[in-house]
Design an enzyme around this catalytic site. Sequence first.
Site, PDB file in Angstrom:
ATOM      1  CE1 TYR A   1       0.724   2.117   6.233  1.00  0.00           C
ATOM      2  CE2 TYR A   1       1.003  -0.256   6.457  1.00  0.00           C
ATOM      3  CZ  TYR A   1       1.276   1.023   6.882  1.00  0.00           C
ATOM      4  OH  TYR A   1       2.109   1.228   7.965  1.00  0.00           O
TER       5      TYR A   1
ATOM      6  CB  SER B   1       4.184  -1.843   7.880  1.00  0.00           C
ATOM      7  OG  SER B   1       3.346  -2.889   8.310  1.00  0.00           O
TER       8      SER B   1
END
Length: 295
Positions: free
Chosen positions: A148, A135
């Site tokens: 995350y 990400s």
Amino acid sequence: MPGLVWFITGCATGFGEKLVHDVLGRGDKVIATARNASARLQTQKEAGAAILELDVTGTQKTLDDVVNQALKIYGKIDVLVNNAGYLEAGFLEEVGEERMRNVFSTNFFGAINLSRAVLPHFRERKTGTLIFMSSYTVWEGQPTPGAYVASKGALESAVLCLEKEVAPFGIKTCTVISGLFRTEIFGPRNMKYGAREIPAYAEGNKWSDSLVTQMYEHSPGDPAAGAARIVDAVKSEGTAKGKEVPSFLILGQEALDAIRARCKAMLKICDEGESVAQSTATGAIPADQAETKSE
């Protein structure tokens, strides 16, 4: 390129689902996996994918067994796409160790352990491609997705080492750095929230919830287009015609902007801190002292 066999995790929605259909549309074969696969992967099965039950947080033996089962379907695996994952939301002080371990179990250890299960087959054939999903948030940091981001950042770092370890065997790795796409990563199935017990973060959590809703409904990226770019990169087709599989594949303007900003900031830090960094060598004279001596 001859027909490939793809083993893809997290195929119920989002990138996983789109990858299945794009790969099948190009004439390759797919082994699509998910938890509760028989209920959640019927569309993919009807499209021509073989489906297998897989929880990436299982033991190494369990993952090894699933890979061996997959190898019996088409006799080989050419591409492993580590796509399964979820977003643990919350300020790090509130997240706690157990929730942090849970997100690492899926996003980091799940991908590494499944790759470990496939690597003997790749090494024996002296070919294979490992895809890892990451990400843009790893490159800029944001409040509340810290668990995350940490799991994806650890994954990116591990794959940098893995790339060098497996290259002598003809095995390629590619880390996909994704921007904001209209997938279920921000949906209720993939967003996890723990207890919110620290009043100081109450307003920040409200802001975060509002932002998540906006991203879920209005993310600019088309997951079908993103999936197509991944398949292009692996097969050297379309936008990647004639190119080797890249170490990193950047998808989305947000990802480009975040990476460029981080690189520029780090280069500035390097330029400003160069003399300090060099001054730590044995016998080195710090720049300010060297100037005094010369006077």
